[in-house]
Design a protein around this motif. Structure first.
Motif, short mmCIF file in Angstrom:
data_model
loop_
_atom_site.label_atom_id
_atom_site.label_comp_id
_atom_site.label_asym_id
_atom_site.label_seq_id
_atom_site.Cartn_x
_atom_site.Cartn_y
_atom_site.Cartn_z
N SER A 63 -27.74 -25.87 -13.48
CA SER A 63 -28.51 -26.52 -12.41
C SER A 63 -28.62 -28.03 -12.60
O SER A 63 -29.14 -28.73 -11.74
CB SER A 63 -29.91 -25.91 -12.32
OG SER A 63 -30.69 -26.22 -13.46
N LEU A 65 -26.49 -31.33 -12.85
CA LEU A 65 -25.14 -31.77 -12.52
C LEU A 65 -24.48 -32.57 -13.63
O LEU A 65 -23.27 -32.46 -13.84
CB LEU A 65 -25.15 -32.56 -11.21
CG LEU A 65 -25.66 -31.81 -9.97
CD1 LEU A 65 -25.38 -32.62 -8.71
CD2 LEU A 65 -25.04 -30.42 -9.86
N SER A 66 -25.25 -33.36 -14.35
CA SER A 66 -24.66 -34.12 -15.45
C SER A 66 -24.17 -33.20 -16.56
O SER A 66 -23.17 -33.50 -17.24
CB SER A 66 -25.67 -35.14 -16.00
OG SER A 66 -26.84 -34.48 -16.48
N LEU A 68 -22.90 -30.22 -16.01
CA LEU A 68 -21.63 -29.71 -15.51
C LEU A 68 -20.51 -30.73 -15.67
O LEU A 68 -19.38 -30.38 -16.05
CB LEU A 68 -21.76 -29.31 -14.04
CG LEU A 68 -22.60 -28.06 -13.75
CD1 LEU A 68 -22.77 -27.88 -12.24
CD2 LEU A 68 -21.96 -26.81 -14.36
N ASP A 69 -20.82 -31.99 -15.41
CA ASP A 69 -19.81 -33.03 -15.58
C ASP A 69 -19.34 -33.09 -17.04
O ASP A 69 -18.13 -33.22 -17.32
CB ASP A 69 -20.36 -34.39 -15.16
CG ASP A 69 -20.58 -34.51 -13.66
OD1 ASP A 69 -19.91 -33.78 -12.90
OD2 ASP A 69 -21.42 -35.33 -13.25
N ARG A 114 -27.50 -23.15 -6.03
CA ARG A 114 -27.05 -24.54 -6.23
C ARG A 114 -26.18 -24.66 -7.47
O ARG A 114 -25.12 -25.30 -7.45
CB ARG A 114 -28.27 -25.45 -6.33
CG ARG A 114 -27.95 -26.94 -6.49
CD ARG A 114 -29.26 -27.72 -6.54
NE ARG A 114 -29.06 -29.17 -6.63
CZ ARG A 114 -28.96 -29.84 -7.77
NH1 ARG A 114 -29.04 -29.19 -8.94
NH2 ARG A 114 -28.79 -31.15 -7.77
N GLY A 115 -26.63 -24.04 -8.57
CA GLY A 115 -25.87 -24.11 -9.80
C GLY A 115 -24.49 -23.51 -9.68
O GLY A 115 -23.50 -24.06 -10.17
N PHE A 118 -22.09 -25.82 -7.44
CA PHE A 118 -21.54 -27.00 -8.10
C PHE A 118 -20.72 -26.62 -9.33
O PHE A 118 -19.79 -27.36 -9.70
CB PHE A 118 -22.65 -27.99 -8.43
CG PHE A 118 -23.13 -28.71 -7.20
CD1 PHE A 118 -22.35 -29.67 -6.58
CD2 PHE A 118 -24.35 -28.39 -6.62
CE1 PHE A 118 -22.77 -30.30 -5.42
CE2 PHE A 118 -24.79 -29.02 -5.47
CZ PHE A 118 -23.99 -29.98 -4.87
N THR A 119 -21.00 -25.49 -9.95
CA THR A 119 -20.13 -25.00 -11.02
C THR A 119 -18.71 -24.79 -10.49
O THR A 119 -17.73 -25.19 -11.11
CB THR A 119 -20.66 -23.67 -11.59
OG1 THR A 119 -21.91 -23.90 -12.25
CG2 THR A 119 -19.68 -23.07 -12.59
N GLN A 121 -17.44 -25.98 -7.44
CA GLN A 121 -16.87 -27.19 -6.82
C GLN A 121 -16.33 -28.17 -7.87
O GLN A 121 -15.25 -28.74 -7.71
CB GLN A 121 -17.92 -27.87 -5.96
CG GLN A 121 -17.41 -29.13 -5.25
CD GLN A 121 -18.37 -29.59 -4.17
OE1 GLN A 121 -18.38 -29.07 -3.07
NE2 GLN A 121 -19.19 -30.58 -4.51
N LYS A 122 -17.08 -28.33 -8.95
CA LYS A 122 -16.65 -29.27 -9.99
C LYS A 122 -15.50 -28.72 -10.83
O LYS A 122 -14.81 -29.49 -11.53
CB LYS A 122 -17.84 -29.66 -10.87
CG LYS A 122 -18.86 -30.57 -10.17
CD LYS A 122 -20.06 -30.86 -11.05
CE LYS A 122 -21.04 -31.80 -10.37
NZ LYS A 122 -20.50 -33.18 -10.27
#
Length: 251
Positions: A63, A65-66, A68-69, A114-115, A118-119, A121-122
């Motif tokens: 959850s 985003l940083s 995940l990056d 949300r998590g 973006f998991t 998508q990234k």
């Protein structure tokens, strides 16, 4: 027989216990190099130690985003690509209608929906043709379970994601599917749901009585289904939901 995931690079989010850890162990057994994530350092280290030299761990929260990056930068530097993503991280709690708080809603949707979004998508810039994305759903998305209003809704969202993403990725040959477990007792029953041993035993007995196969499932049974969806055995399967629930939501 050749390993089903030989030479593949696989990511399992929430891979430190339960279904995620079982899937990671199966992935390693099938020849993959595996990256696992988890929020707690001690559990992450223990999982990586059990998985052996074919695995690395990256601490983080899906959850954030940083986080995940940082995860995907690690995969890029270490492996250069990603072939399989099991978006497993998530959680829930029993909260009956009338007692649902904004905090409970935001926490559940923040991690599970949300998590997961973006998991995935990234991950896409690292995924080439032939990749497989597996989302961890639940039979409660189609079967009403008291107290699971918010959790069930998050899992229904993941089912919708799989349909849309399978269409979005048309032409890239990246498959997206959902595995939806039935009742499978994992450490999350205590850590996430806050159940006692007695409550877990009672819950499992009720679930077994309502399931055509007459028992709860095991983490390894779910992991076997995840391997199927991750591997070329399911090369003509995308946008679908595979229930591994002993028939509980089917009859």
């Amino acid at each position: 027989m050749a390993p089903k995931l030989a030479g593949k690079i696989a990511l399992v989010t929430g891979g430190t216990s339960g279904l995620g850890r079982a899937a990671a162990k199966r992935f390693v057994a099938e020849g993959a190099k595996v990256v696992v994530t988890g929020r707690r350092a001690a559990e992450l280290d223990a999982a990586v130690a059990e998985l052996g030299g074919s695995a690395i761990g990256v601490r983080g929260d899906v959850s954030v985003l940083s986080d995940l990056d940082r995860l995907y930068e690690t995969i890029r530097v270490t492996h250069g690509r990603l072939d399989v993503l099991f978006a497993n991280a998530g959680g829930g709690a029993f909260v009956p209608l009338g007692e649902i708080t904004a905090e409970h809603f935001d926490r559940s949707f923040g991690t599970n929906v949300r998590g997961t979004l973006f998991t995935v998508q990234k991950a896409l810039p690292l995924m080439a043709a032939g990749g497989s994305i597996v989302l961890n759903g639940s039979m409660v998305s189609v079967k009403g379970v008291p107290g699971f209003t918010v959790y069930a809704a998050t899992k229904a969202a993941l089912r919708s994601f799989a349909r849309t993403w399978a269409a979005d990725l048309r032409g890239r040959n990246i498959r997206v599917n959902v595995v939806s477990p039935g009742t499978v007792v994992t450490p999350g029953y205590k850590t996430e749901l806050g159940m006692t041993d007695e409550q877990i035993t009672e819950f499992e007995a009720r679930a077994a009585a309502a399931t055509p196969l007459g028992r709860a499932g095991t983490p390894d049974e779910i992991a076997t289904a995840v391997v199927f969806l991750a591997s070329d055995d399911s090369s003509y399967v995308t946008g679908t939901e595979l229930f591994v629930d002993g028939g509980a939501a089917q009859v």
